[in-house]
Motif scaffolding. Sequence first.
Motif, PDB file in Angstrom:
ATOM      1  N   UNK A  72       8.993  37.851   5.504  1.00  0.00           N
ATOM      2  CA  UNK A  72       9.767  37.757   4.277  1.00  0.00           C
ATOM      3  C   UNK A  72      11.212  37.898   4.712  1.00  0.00           C
ATOM      4  N   UNK A  73      12.009  36.961   4.307  1.00  0.00           N
ATOM      5  CA  UNK A  73      13.378  36.941   4.787  1.00  0.00           C
ATOM      6  C   UNK A  73      14.306  36.486   3.690  1.00  0.00           C
ATOM      7  N   UNK A  74      15.576  36.753   3.889  1.00  0.00           N
ATOM      8  CA  UNK A  74      16.542  36.346   2.888  1.00  0.00           C
ATOM      9  C   UNK A  74      17.957  36.665   3.320  1.00  0.00           C
ATOM     10  N   UNK A  75      18.857  36.382   2.418  1.00  0.00           N
ATOM     11  CA  UNK A  75      20.283  36.542   2.652  1.00  0.00           C
ATOM     12  C   UNK A  75      20.815  37.689   1.805  1.00  0.00           C
ATOM     13  N   UNK A  76      21.581  38.574   2.421  1.00  0.00           N
ATOM     14  CA  UNK A  76      22.213  39.674   1.700  1.00  0.00           C
ATOM     15  C   UNK A  76      23.728  39.530   1.832  1.00  0.00           C
ATOM     16  N   UNK A  77      24.409  39.385   0.708  1.00  0.00           N
ATOM     17  CA  UNK A  77      25.857  39.179   0.698  1.00  0.00           C
ATOM     18  C   UNK A  77      26.529  40.444   0.179  1.00  0.00           C
ATOM     19  N   UNK A  78      27.442  40.998   0.976  1.00  0.00           N
ATOM     20  CA  UNK A  78      28.066  42.281   0.638  1.00  0.00           C
ATOM     21  C   UNK A  78      28.742  42.258  -0.723  1.00  0.00           C
ATOM     22  N   UNK A  79      29.516  41.222  -0.998  1.00  0.00           N
ATOM     23  CA  UNK A  79      30.291  41.163  -2.245  1.00  0.00           C
ATOM     24  C   UNK A  79      29.404  41.018  -3.477  1.00  0.00           C
ATOM     25  N   UNK A 122      11.789  40.315   7.949  1.00  0.00           N
ATOM     26  CA  UNK A 122      10.741  41.287   8.233  1.00  0.00           C
ATOM     27  C   UNK A 122       9.480  40.514   8.603  1.00  0.00           C
ATOM     28  N   UNK A 123       8.933  40.803   9.767  1.00  0.00           N
ATOM     29  CA  UNK A 123       7.680  40.198  10.218  1.00  0.00           C
ATOM     30  C   UNK A 123       6.575  41.239  10.196  1.00  0.00           C
ATOM     31  N   UNK A 124       5.424  40.833   9.707  1.00  0.00           N
ATOM     32  CA  UNK A 124       4.258  41.715   9.661  1.00  0.00           C
ATOM     33  C   UNK A 124       3.089  41.029  10.354  1.00  0.00           C
ATOM     34  N   UNK A 125       2.435  41.752  11.249  1.00  0.00           N
ATOM     35  CA  UNK A 125       1.213  41.260  11.891  1.00  0.00           C
ATOM     36  C   UNK A 125       0.054  42.153  11.485  1.00  0.00           C
ATOM     37  N   UNK A 126      -0.995  41.529  10.942  1.00  0.00           N
ATOM     38  CA  UNK A 126      -2.205  42.258  10.556  1.00  0.00           C
ATOM     39  C   UNK A 126      -3.371  41.713  11.371  1.00  0.00           C
ATOM     40  N   UNK A 137       8.225  44.544  11.982  1.00  0.00           N
ATOM     41  CA  UNK A 137       9.465  44.438  12.750  1.00  0.00           C
ATOM     42  C   UNK A 137      10.544  43.760  11.911  1.00  0.00           C
ATOM     43  N   UNK A 138      11.784  44.159  12.130  1.00  0.00           N
ATOM     44  CA  UNK A 138      12.889  43.609  11.356  1.00  0.00           C
ATOM     45  C   UNK A 138      14.009  43.124  12.267  1.00  0.00           C
ATOM     46  N   UNK A 139      14.597  41.997  11.898  1.00  0.00           N
ATOM     47  CA  UNK A 139      15.751  41.465  12.610  1.00  0.00           C
ATOM     48  C   UNK A 139      16.872  41.139  11.637  1.00  0.00           C
ATOM     49  N   UNK A 140      18.114  41.237  12.117  1.00  0.00           N
ATOM     50  CA  UNK A 140      19.279  40.921  11.288  1.00  0.00           C
ATOM     51  C   UNK A 140      20.208  39.964  12.041  1.00  0.00           C
ATOM     52  N   UNK A 141      20.914  39.155  11.273  1.00  0.00           N
ATOM     53  CA  UNK A 141      21.867  38.188  11.829  1.00  0.00           C
ATOM     54  C   UNK A 141      23.110  38.236  10.959  1.00  0.00           C
ATOM     55  N   UNK A 187      13.455  39.375  15.202  1.00  0.00           N
ATOM     56  CA  UNK A 187      12.264  40.060  14.702  1.00  0.00           C
ATOM     57  C   UNK A 187      11.035  39.650  15.509  1.00  0.00           C
ATOM     58  N   UNK A 188      10.962  38.363  15.864  1.00  0.00           N
ATOM     59  CA  UNK A 188       9.815  37.888  16.636  1.00  0.00           C
ATOM     60  C   UNK A 188       9.799  38.502  18.031  1.00  0.00           C
ATOM     61  N   UNK A 189      10.955  38.649  18.636  1.00  0.00           N
ATOM     62  CA  UNK A 189      11.010  39.260  19.970  1.00  0.00           C
ATOM     63  C   UNK A 189      10.451  40.678  19.920  1.00  0.00           C
ATOM     64  N   UNK A 190      10.817  41.431  18.888  1.00  0.00           N
ATOM     65  CA  UNK A 190      10.279  42.782  18.727  1.00  0.00           C
ATOM     66  C   UNK A 190       8.773  42.748  18.475  1.00  0.00           C
ATOM     67  N   UNK A 191       8.347  41.791  17.629  1.00  0.00           N
ATOM     68  CA  UNK A 191       6.931  41.689  17.308  1.00  0.00           C
ATOM     69  C   UNK A 191       6.109  41.377  18.559  1.00  0.00           C
ATOM     70  N   UNK A 192       6.616  40.469  19.387  1.00  0.00           N
ATOM     71  CA  UNK A 192       5.870  40.094  20.585  1.00  0.00           C
ATOM     72  C   UNK A 192       5.760  41.259  21.573  1.00  0.00           C
ATOM     73  N   UNK A 193       6.762  42.126  21.592  1.00  0.00           N
ATOM     74  CA  UNK A 193       6.702  43.294  22.458  1.00  0.00           C
ATOM     75  C   UNK A 193       5.512  44.177  22.077  1.00  0.00           C
TER      76      UNK A 193
END
Length: 200
Positions: A72-79, A122-126, A137-141, A187-193
């Motif tokens: 699940x991913x999206x854009x967060x804008x400060x303003x 946010x990536x989830x593996x079940x 796992x979570x990643x930000x850009x 996020x994928x790099x963390x998930x693969x670890x």
Amino acid sequence: MTQFSKIVLATGNKGKVAEFASLFDSYNIDIKPQSAFNVPDAPETGTTFVENAIIKARNAAVITGLPSIADDSGLAVDALGGAPGIYSSRYAGEPSDDANNIDKLLIALEGKQDRNARFLCVLVFMQHKDDPTPIICQGEWHGEIATQRHGAGGFGYDPVFWLPEQNLSAAQLDKDTKNAQSHRGKALKLLMQHMLPMLA
């Protein structure tokens, strides 16, 4: 160790399917989109990226009987107080439309000096539908929202997600560069670890 011959990707978004296929290619994992199993989209009733990712992963695992990965991913804008957030894909209403979402975002930011923004994933593996300890796992850009579109690549908000260090938008990056820098790639790099010991 647990062996997984096939994993279902819990999304129907063609842009995400293509991006994940590219990201997983180097790991030699047989990952199939949920559309290959006629899995319907799960209602995203959560109030956070984590909740929605778990809902989608569990839905795919229940229907296919396979281990699943959902994002699940999206854009967060400060303003905008973090908007569009979990509503990024349907910011301009249903059915979701990238062009309309971007138009609404640019209008909302008219006259605002603060254009800082970040993509979140946010990536989830079940391992199965009743997995009590899914991997999360979570990643930000981080970047800014441009005042107009740049580039024709990517999907979603990529044409207006400006990267000052590259002096390019996310839609202008080549595939390998985007995969290395993006919220989804991180996020994928963390998930693969976490997953690699189980896939050995």
